[in-house]
Design a protein around this motif. Structure first.
Motif, PDB file in Angstrom:
ATOM      1  N   SER A   1       2.433   8.721   5.099  1.00  0.00           N
ATOM      2  CA  SER A   1       1.539   9.592   4.339  1.00  0.00           C
ATOM      3  C   SER A   1       1.974  10.026   2.955  1.00  0.00           C
ATOM      4  O   SER A   1       1.121  10.422   2.162  1.00  0.00           O
ATOM      5  N   PHE A   2       3.256  10.041   2.640  1.00  0.00           N
ATOM      6  CA  PHE A   2       3.701  10.745   1.443  1.00  0.00           C
ATOM      7  C   PHE A   2       4.299   9.812   0.398  1.00  0.00           C
ATOM      8  O   PHE A   2       5.492   9.497   0.427  1.00  0.00           O
ATOM      9  N   MET A   3       3.469   9.384  -0.533  1.00  0.00           N
ATOM     10  CA  MET A   3       3.946   8.620  -1.686  1.00  0.00           C
ATOM     11  C   MET A   3       3.015   8.867  -2.859  1.00  0.00           C
ATOM     12  O   MET A   3       1.794   8.938  -2.712  1.00  0.00           O
ATOM     13  N   PHE A   4       3.614   9.012  -4.032  1.00  0.00           N
ATOM     14  CA  PHE A   4       2.866   9.179  -5.274  1.00  0.00           C
ATOM     15  C   PHE A   4       3.158   8.008  -6.202  1.00  0.00           C
ATOM     16  O   PHE A   4       4.272   7.490  -6.241  1.00  0.00           O
ATOM     17  N   ALA A   5       2.148   7.594  -6.939  1.00  0.00           N
ATOM     18  CA  ALA A   5       2.321   6.558  -7.961  1.00  0.00           C
ATOM     19  C   ALA A   5       1.138   6.647  -8.908  1.00  0.00           C
ATOM     20  O   ALA A   5       0.052   7.129  -8.545  1.00  0.00           O
TER      21      ALA A   5
ATOM     22  N   CYS B   1       2.004  18.054  -5.957  1.00  0.00           N
ATOM     23  CA  CYS B   1       1.108  17.906  -7.113  1.00  0.00           C
ATOM     24  C   CYS B   1       1.722  18.474  -8.394  1.00  0.00           C
ATOM     25  O   CYS B   1       1.529  17.926  -9.479  1.00  0.00           O
ATOM     26  N   VAL B   2       2.475  19.563  -8.272  1.00  0.00           N
ATOM     27  CA  VAL B   2       3.047  20.216  -9.460  1.00  0.00           C
ATOM     28  C   VAL B   2       4.334  19.524  -9.919  1.00  0.00           C
ATOM     29  O   VAL B   2       4.531  19.291 -11.114  1.00  0.00           O
TER      30      VAL B   2
ATOM     31  N   LEU C   1      -0.385   9.050 -14.776  1.00  0.00           N
ATOM     32  CA  LEU C   1      -0.188  10.256 -13.967  1.00  0.00           C
ATOM     33  C   LEU C   1      -0.015   9.885 -12.500  1.00  0.00           C
ATOM     34  O   LEU C   1      -0.896   9.251 -11.910  1.00  0.00           O
ATOM     35  N   PRO C   2       1.100  10.237 -11.859  1.00  0.00           N
ATOM     36  CA  PRO C   2       1.279   9.914 -10.436  1.00  0.00           C
ATOM     37  C   PRO C   2       0.236  10.622  -9.578  1.00  0.00           C
ATOM     38  O   PRO C   2      -0.031  11.812  -9.755  1.00  0.00           O
TER      39      PRO C   2
ATOM     40  N   SER D   1       6.693   4.967 -11.785  1.00  0.00           N
ATOM     41  CA  SER D   1       6.248   6.292 -11.347  1.00  0.00           C
ATOM     42  C   SER D   1       6.328   6.476  -9.838  1.00  0.00           C
ATOM     43  O   SER D   1       6.215   7.600  -9.344  1.00  0.00           O
ATOM     44  N   ALA D   2       6.495   5.393  -9.084  1.00  0.00           N
ATOM     45  CA  ALA D   2       6.441   5.461  -7.623  1.00  0.00           C
ATOM     46  C   ALA D   2       7.527   6.381  -7.061  1.00  0.00           C
ATOM     47  O   ALA D   2       8.676   6.343  -7.489  1.00  0.00           O
TER      48      ALA D   2
END
Length: 446
Positions: free
Chosen positions: A324-328, A39-40, A177-178, A309-310
């Protein structure tokens, strides 16, 4: 006698506490370190918003954030110190006994794959040929953010005929924001498999051959893994020290953890949603792709669809944790949905093979109520009884990517709609998605 009983009860309680403490402590501290770090550093959020949001229920875990080294260490009463470190391009990984230099070598410059700067999807919010009632749509958005229970919706977007009609964000969040997709990453793995199929490098019906010769598990196919019919004895329970929590937060290699699981059912005969199957697919992709494994999602999917942003994240061994682990960003999760809404074609270029989207939303015959396809959730209903479906009041052609805490990317072909919801609803069941979608549908007349 009473004193003896009291002391016995106290001793039993102490033993139970110690059992829980030492059994769950490593999982809990690793979870905190990983969530804080992602998150940070991946999502670029303020640590205070994370402690008040995702980690509000675990304030007793001590956290040290090293912004210069881009890593987070969490401990519980001085025990179970766990560290997660950020690497550009491959996100945050838990060290879990690995050397930091071995983990950080998986860095990559993802910007090298993008030939154009990030572009924001354009809003087209107006009464289009009397197709949409904006007042009713605003009411749907209000319900998406404000329900009887506190639901913590952070982003909500509606597209009609691939055009962004309306979007709204919670305070502190915006279109760029991702945000965590959690299990929506499984659907991204579906896309990567599809691309390899299009390139002629993967046959989803061929045996995976990941175990020693003669092992019955070698009968497994990517098709069966995509449809969650592996038959492996892996249970998808999240409360406590379970298969999935050990895999994600206490195993240097998420794939090795799953590959050790025995067969419980013959492959292809029993539907059982498990995150472990996706990480076996990710492992197989690395076997096929070799040195190009880390570049592949960016080069073949994210860059071509403009998903700047992905960021998919790896375990300590450099494997993408595809379960489980991807941000976009909200806009980039929408881009992913638009790819499927347009049959795998992006701006005239076919990214996914012809027929892949139809394959992905073909119900697994073993899944109850036709609820699951190939790493996408469905609302198809029972065969010959489509009225018996998970959301009876919603169209039976609806299919979607879904993630922990109520992440959704939904496509409704019959209404030419794409809906994205991101948020932090601890129990997905507490979010009335069926009611929200019904309100959205009422705002459109076609």
């Amino acid at each position: 006698m009473i004193l003896f009983i009291a002391l016995s009860l106290l001793l039993a309680l102490c033993l139970v506490f110690l059992y829980i403490f030492f059994r769950l402590g490593p999982i809990l501290t690793a979870f905190v370190a990983k969530v804080y770090a992602s998150c940070v550093f991946t999502s670029r959020r303020n640590p205070a918003s994370v402690s008040q949001g995702e980690l509000a229920l675990v304030p007793f875990v001590n956290v040290n954030i090293d912004k210069e080294a881009r890593k987070v260490t969490a401990s519980l009463g001085g025990f179970f110190s766990k560290t997660a470190v950020y690497k550009p391009g491959t996100g945050c990984s838990l060290l879990l006994g690995s050397k930091e230099e071995d983990v950080t070598k998986n860095c990559l410059d993802k910007d090298q794959f993008f030939t154009t700067p990030p572009q924001q999807l354009r809003l087209h919010a107006k009464e289009q040929d009397h197709v949409v009632n904006l007042r009713q749509l605003e009411q749907a958005f209000d319900y998406a953010f404000h329900q009887p229970k506190k639901v913590n919706t952070r982003a909500f977007l509606v597209f009609h005929h691939s055009t962004l009609v309306m979007e709204k964000y919670a305070e502190g969040f915006d279109a760029q924001l991702p945000q965590a997709g959690w299990s929506m990453c499984k659907s991204v793995i579906n896309a990567l498999v599809g691309i390899l199929v299009k390139q002629g490098r993967l046959d989803i019906h061929a045996p995976v051959n990941l175990w020693p010769s003669g092992d019955l598990r070698n009968q497994l196919t990517i098709h069966q893994l995509l449809q969650m019919s592996s038959g492996l004895g892996f249970k998808e329970k999240y409360l406590g020290r379970t298969d999935v929590t050990q895999m994600l937060f206490d195993s240097p290699s998420v794939a090795d953890f799953v590959l050790k699981k025995p067969l419980k059912y013959p492959p292809g005969t029993f539907w059982d949603y498990t995150s472990g199957t996706t990480n076996i697919i990710s492992f197989k992709l690395r076997e096929i792709l070799g040195a190009s494994y880390h570049n592949f999602p960016y080069q073949e999917l994210f860059a071509k669809t403009g998903m700047h942003s992905a960021e998919m994240e790896c375990d300590a061994n450099g494997l993408y944790v595809g379960s489980s682990f991807m941000f976009a960003s909200a806009h980039d999760w929408a881009r992913f949905g638009l790819l499927y809404a347009n049959d795998g074609v992006w701006e005239g270029e076919r990214i996914l093979p012809e027929g892949w989207v139809d394959y992905s939303r073909q119900p697994n015959p073993a899944a109850e109520m036709g609820r699951y396809g190939a790493h996408f959730w469905l609302n198809a209903g029972e065969k010959d009884h489509p009225e018996k479906r998970f959301w009876p009041s919603l169209p039976n052609d609806l299919y979607y990517a879904s993630g922990f805490e109520g992440q959704f990317v939904m496509v409704i072909p019959s209404h030419s709609l794409l809906i994205v919801r991101l948020g932090q609803t601890l129990r997905k069941e507490d979010y009335d998605m069926e009611g929200v979608i019904n309100k959205v549908l009422k705002a459109f007349k076609d």
